[in-house]
Write a protein that holds these residues in place. Structure first.
Motif, PDB file in Angstrom:
ATOM      1  N   ALA A 188       0.834  -1.204   0.000  1.00  0.00           N
ATOM      2  CA  ALA A 188       0.000   0.000   0.000  1.00  0.00           C
ATOM      3  C   ALA A 188       0.868   1.254   0.000  1.00  0.00           C
ATOM      4  N   TYR A 189       1.902   1.262   0.839  1.00  0.00           N
ATOM      5  CA  TYR A 189       2.844   2.394   0.811  1.00  0.00           C
ATOM      6  C   TYR A 189       3.503   2.514  -0.568  1.00  0.00           C
ATOM      7  N   ARG A 190       3.847   1.367  -1.118  1.00  0.00           N
ATOM      8  CA  ARG A 190       4.630   1.314  -2.362  1.00  0.00           C
ATOM      9  C   ARG A 190       3.879   1.908  -3.544  1.00  0.00           C
ATOM     10  N   VAL A 191       2.536   1.710  -3.577  1.00  0.00           N
ATOM     11  CA  VAL A 191       1.758   2.150  -4.733  1.00  0.00           C
ATOM     12  C   VAL A 191       1.257   3.580  -4.589  1.00  0.00           C
ATOM     13  N   CYS A 192       1.456   4.201  -3.447  1.00  0.00           N
ATOM     14  CA  CYS A 192       0.950   5.571  -3.254  1.00  0.00           C
ATOM     15  C   CYS A 192       1.373   6.518  -4.373  1.00  0.00           C
ATOM     16  N   PRO A 193       2.662   6.575  -4.741  1.00  0.00           N
ATOM     17  CA  PRO A 193       3.040   7.489  -5.840  1.00  0.00           C
ATOM     18  C   PRO A 193       2.348   7.157  -7.155  1.00  0.00           C
ATOM     19  N   ARG A 194       2.131   5.882  -7.432  1.00  0.00           N
ATOM     20  CA  ARG A 194       1.487   5.481  -8.690  1.00  0.00           C
ATOM     21  C   ARG A 194       0.018   5.832  -8.729  1.00  0.00           C
ATOM     22  N   LEU A 195      -0.600   5.970  -7.557  1.00  0.00           N
ATOM     23  CA  LEU A 195      -2.014   6.307  -7.495  1.00  0.00           C
ATOM     24  C   LEU A 195      -2.242   7.791  -7.258  1.00  0.00           C
ATOM     25  N   GLY A 196      -1.181   8.587  -7.342  1.00  0.00           N
ATOM     26  CA  GLY A 196      -1.323  10.011  -7.133  1.00  0.00           C
ATOM     27  C   GLY A 196      -1.519  10.397  -5.690  1.00  0.00           C
ATOM     28  N   LEU A 197      -1.091   9.541  -4.757  1.00  0.00           N
ATOM     29  CA  LEU A 197      -1.243   9.800  -3.333  1.00  0.00           C
ATOM     30  C   LEU A 197       0.097  10.198  -2.729  1.00  0.00           C
ATOM     31  N   MET A 198       0.044  10.898  -1.624  1.00  0.00           N
ATOM     32  CA  MET A 198       1.262  11.341  -0.960  1.00  0.00           C
ATOM     33  C   MET A 198       1.849  10.204  -0.137  1.00  0.00           C
ATOM     34  N   ALA A 199       3.054   9.775  -0.479  1.00  0.00           N
ATOM     35  CA  ALA A 199       3.699   8.677   0.235  1.00  0.00           C
ATOM     36  C   ALA A 199       4.221   9.154   1.585  1.00  0.00           C
ATOM     37  N   PRO A 200       4.067   8.344   2.644  1.00  0.00           N
ATOM     38  CA  PRO A 200       4.617   8.722   3.953  1.00  0.00           C
ATOM     39  C   PRO A 200       6.145   8.739   3.914  1.00  0.00           C
ATOM     40  N   SER A 201       6.739   9.331   4.918  1.00  0.00           N
ATOM     41  CA  SER A 201       8.191   9.361   5.003  1.00  0.00           C
ATOM     42  C   SER A 201       8.727   7.982   5.353  1.00  0.00           C
ATOM     43  N   ALA A 202       9.977   7.730   4.988  1.00  0.00           N
ATOM     44  CA  ALA A 202      10.594   6.431   5.247  1.00  0.00           C
ATOM     45  C   ALA A 202      10.692   6.146   6.739  1.00  0.00           C
ATOM     46  N   SER A 203      10.990   7.147   7.544  1.00  0.00           N
ATOM     47  CA  SER A 203      11.120   6.936   8.986  1.00  0.00           C
ATOM     48  C   SER A 203       9.786   6.548   9.614  1.00  0.00           C
ATOM     49  N   THR A 204       8.677   7.130   9.136  1.00  0.00           N
ATOM     50  CA  THR A 204       7.361   6.785   9.669  1.00  0.00           C
ATOM     51  C   THR A 204       6.978   5.367   9.288  1.00  0.00           C
ATOM     52  N   ILE A 205       7.277   4.982   8.059  1.00  0.00           N
ATOM     53  CA  ILE A 205       6.985   3.613   7.633  1.00  0.00           C
ATOM     54  C   ILE A 205       7.771   2.612   8.470  1.00  0.00           C
ATOM     55  N   ARG A 206       9.039   2.907   8.704  1.00  0.00           N
ATOM     56  CA  ARG A 206       9.867   1.999   9.495  1.00  0.00           C
ATOM     57  C   ARG A 206       9.333   1.866  10.922  1.00  0.00           C
ATOM     58  N   LEU A 207       8.913   2.965  11.525  1.00  0.00           N
ATOM     59  CA  LEU A 207       8.351   2.930  12.872  1.00  0.00           C
ATOM     60  C   LEU A 207       7.081   2.089  12.913  1.00  0.00           C
ATOM     61  N   GLN A 208       6.200   2.293  11.952  1.00  0.00           N
ATOM     62  CA  GLN A 208       4.945   1.541  11.927  1.00  0.00           C
ATOM     63  C   GLN A 208       5.202   0.056  11.723  1.00  0.00           C
ATOM     64  N   ALA A 209       6.122  -0.292  10.849  1.00  0.00           N
ATOM     65  CA  ALA A 209       6.409  -1.701  10.585  1.00  0.00           C
ATOM     66  C   ALA A 209       7.029  -2.381  11.801  1.00  0.00           C
ATOM     67  N   ARG A 210       7.956  -1.716  12.464  1.00  0.00           N
ATOM     68  CA  ARG A 210       8.583  -2.292  13.653  1.00  0.00           C
ATOM     69  C   ARG A 210       7.565  -2.496  14.759  1.00  0.00           C
ATOM     70  N   LEU A 211       6.696  -1.513  14.960  1.00  0.00           N
ATOM     71  CA  LEU A 211       5.689  -1.607  16.015  1.00  0.00           C
ATOM     72  C   LEU A 211       4.723  -2.754  15.743  1.00  0.00           C
ATOM     73  N   TYR A 212       4.321  -2.916  14.482  1.00  0.00           N
ATOM     74  CA  TYR A 212       3.389  -3.996  14.138  1.00  0.00           C
ATOM     75  C   TYR A 212       4.049  -5.354  14.302  1.00  0.00           C
ATOM     76  N   ALA A 213       5.262  -5.513  13.793  1.00  0.00           N
ATOM     77  CA  ALA A 213       5.952  -6.799  13.881  1.00  0.00           C
ATOM     78  C   ALA A 213       6.205  -7.182  15.334  1.00  0.00           C
ATOM     79  N   ALA A 214       6.651  -6.225  16.155  1.00  0.00           N
ATOM     80  CA  ALA A 214       6.888  -6.517  17.574  1.00  0.00           C
ATOM     81  C   ALA A 214       5.589  -6.865  18.280  1.00  0.00           C
ATOM     82  N   GLY A 215       4.506  -6.161  17.947  1.00  0.00           N
ATOM     83  CA  GLY A 215       3.222  -6.444  18.579  1.00  0.00           C
ATOM     84  C   GLY A 215       2.718  -7.843  18.255  1.00  0.00           C
ATOM     85  N   ILE A 216       2.787  -8.235  16.990  1.00  0.00           N
ATOM     86  CA  ILE A 216       2.337  -9.582  16.608  1.00  0.00           C
ATOM     87  C   ILE A 216       3.212 -10.637  17.280  1.00  0.00           C
ATOM     88  N   GLY A 217       4.521 -10.376  17.379  1.00  0.00           N
ATOM     89  CA  GLY A 217       5.407 -11.322  18.054  1.00  0.00           C
ATOM     90  C   GLY A 217       5.034 -11.504  19.513  1.00  0.00           C
TER      91      GLY A 217
END
Length: 462
Positions: A360-389
């Motif tokens: 979903a993050y990856r296709v944002c530019p292709r769909l004319g949407l504003m992509a989030p910053s890399a640091s925000t994506i990394r934070l969200q991914a780490r939080l989700y992975a740690a939570g599921i673990g």
């Protein structure tokens, strides 16, 4: 600031034409809405399974109703909508036929009926295997409409791309995996109708529903696996270079997975009892998927050429792979209907969900949407992975029966530690999901160009 859209051109997602862009945006919006509904209901589940049932009243009723909505919107609606988005983005220029918005419109109407029937508070929760239901005509009608919308999207993709060849590079492998996801979906639908044609001993009972969804549910796992492989190809390997000799091996494994998916409905014609056969079929498919993961890791993490914006997707894919490995390893320790089953399933589906978030993050530019910053994506991914673990760890420590509540009289140290782990992990995964939803809503509301995406042709340099 480095944006997640700063990616090399060679592995951009295959969107060829402006026509598929609008429906793809609609599918992404439906997927985000489904994840919002699922996240809202998982809060109830976390409270109940963490021992705070008294805060919300009748825990048994709330738990099973919330479980139905959480599972269906998280595993069926969210993931199928993401798949339909990828199918639309993979259409060639001018492909897709007429009325391109009919598919997401049918799906949206179905989702609305499912949610409305749940809000009415009527309908008996049916906690069957793989597909949970509310025994209410509106819920069943809505689910049927949603599946019809997905089926139309799959048909458009198949008719437009069935002659297209794929190269043995990462992009070609991902495209072949996308085709496999369509094939697995069609096999699951065929298995459902074949199971529905069998004689029902006790219509409307839980065993009858479990038998109805058993084969289709197993074949849907192949669709999740194909989607996961496609996501890894797009997120992990971003240099655009091919896997050299391993490319042919990847393709052979993918064709093997497709053959397994196609053979699923045939089991109803060959066997009187198919329950164990479908389980073995999924075990073989999971083994092939694990082999593809090991082959991917053997290739090593590539040096992305897009700076931090590209590195973050490699890291996100690594988190997804870690959850997949943890879930796969737990699968070898399943003995009966114990807590290892949901722990295993949370790991596997957490891996798929995280990879789909990355897409979903990856296709944002292709769909004319504003992509989030890399640091925000990394934070969200780490939080989700740690939570599921932590949720997986809590399920194992507490050893709660599958799809059941804990007894208030049997609280020991292990159960208490498990509850705490589930509460912390569930809260972290919940916050990560909410952060993803906020980021995607912000992407829709702050799309650059103020409508220019409707007029500007879609190019590889987007």
């Amino acid at each position: 600031m480095h944006r997640a859209s700063d990616l090399p051109l060679e592995t951009q997602l295959p969107a060829r034409g402006n026509r598929a862009r609008g429906p793809a945006r609609a599918w992404l919006a439906l997927a985000v809405a489904a994840l919002l509904v699922s996240t809202a209901y998982v809060l109830v589940i976390v409270l109940v399974r963490s021992g705070f049932a008294g805060l919300i009243g009748d825990s048994e009723v709330y738990f099973h109703t919330a479980l139905v909505l959480h599972v269906d919107f998280a595993l069926i609606v969210w993931l199928l909508a993401i798949a339909a988005m990828i199918w639309n983005l993979s259409l060639p220029a001018g492909g897709g036929g007429r009325w391109p918005y009919l598919d997401p419109l049918l799906a949206a109407m179905g989702i609305s009926l499912m949610l409305f029937s749940a809000l009415l508070g009527t309908g008996r929760p049916i906690i069957s295997d793989y597909l949970l239901l509310l025994d209410h005509p509106l819920f069943l009608l809505g689910l049927g409409w949603f599946i019809c919308g997905i089926g139309l999207a799959a048909l458009r993709f198949s008719m437009a791309t069935w002659r297209r060849r794929t190269a043995p590079d990462w992009r070609g492998i991902s495209e072949l995996a996308v085709r496999g996801s369509v094939l697995a979906f069609c096999s699951a639908v065929a298995a459902f109708f074949m199971a529905a044609g069998l004689p029902w001993e006790t219509p409307g009972s839980l065993p009858a529903y479990s038998r109805l969804f058993w084969g289709a549910g197993h074949l849907l796992q192949f669709r999740y696996l194909f989607l996961l492989i496609a996501a890894w190809g797009w997120l992990w390997h971003q240099t655009g270079t091919g896997p050299r000799r391993a490319g042919k091996v990847y393709q052979a494994l993918l064709w093997g997975l497709m053959a397994l998916a196609v053979s699923g409905p045939l089991l109803y014609l060959l066997l009187d009892e198919t329950r164990i056969a479908f389980t073995r079929l999924m075990e073989i498919g999971g083994t092939l998927g694990l082999g593809m993961l090991l082959l991917t890791l053997f290739q090593g993490a590539p040096k992305a050429r897009g700076g931090r914006g590209a590195d973050v997707f490699t890291a996100l894919a690594a988190y997804s792979m870690a959850l997949f490995v943890a879930g796969a390893l737990l699968g070898f320790f399943i003995q009966g209907n114990d807590a290892v089953v949901p722990a295993h399933y949370h790991g596997m589906m957490g891996a798929v969900t995280l990879a789909c978030m990355g897409l979903a993050y990856r296709v944002c530019p292709r769909l004319g949407l504003m992509a989030p910053s890399a640091s925000t994506i990394r934070l969200q991914a780490r939080l989700y992975a740690a939570g599921i673990g932590l949720v997986m760890l809590g399920l194992i420590l507490s050893d709660l029966p599958r799809k059941a509540l804990a007894s208030a009289a049997s609280v020991d140290l292990s159960l208490l530690a498990g509850r705490i782990s589930m509460a912390i992990g569930g809260s972290a995964a919940l916050l990560a999901s909410l952060l993803f939803i906020v980021l995607m809503l912000r992407a829709f509301l702050h799309a650059p160009g103020k409508g220019a995406w409707l007029r500007r042709p879609l190019e590889l340099s987007d």
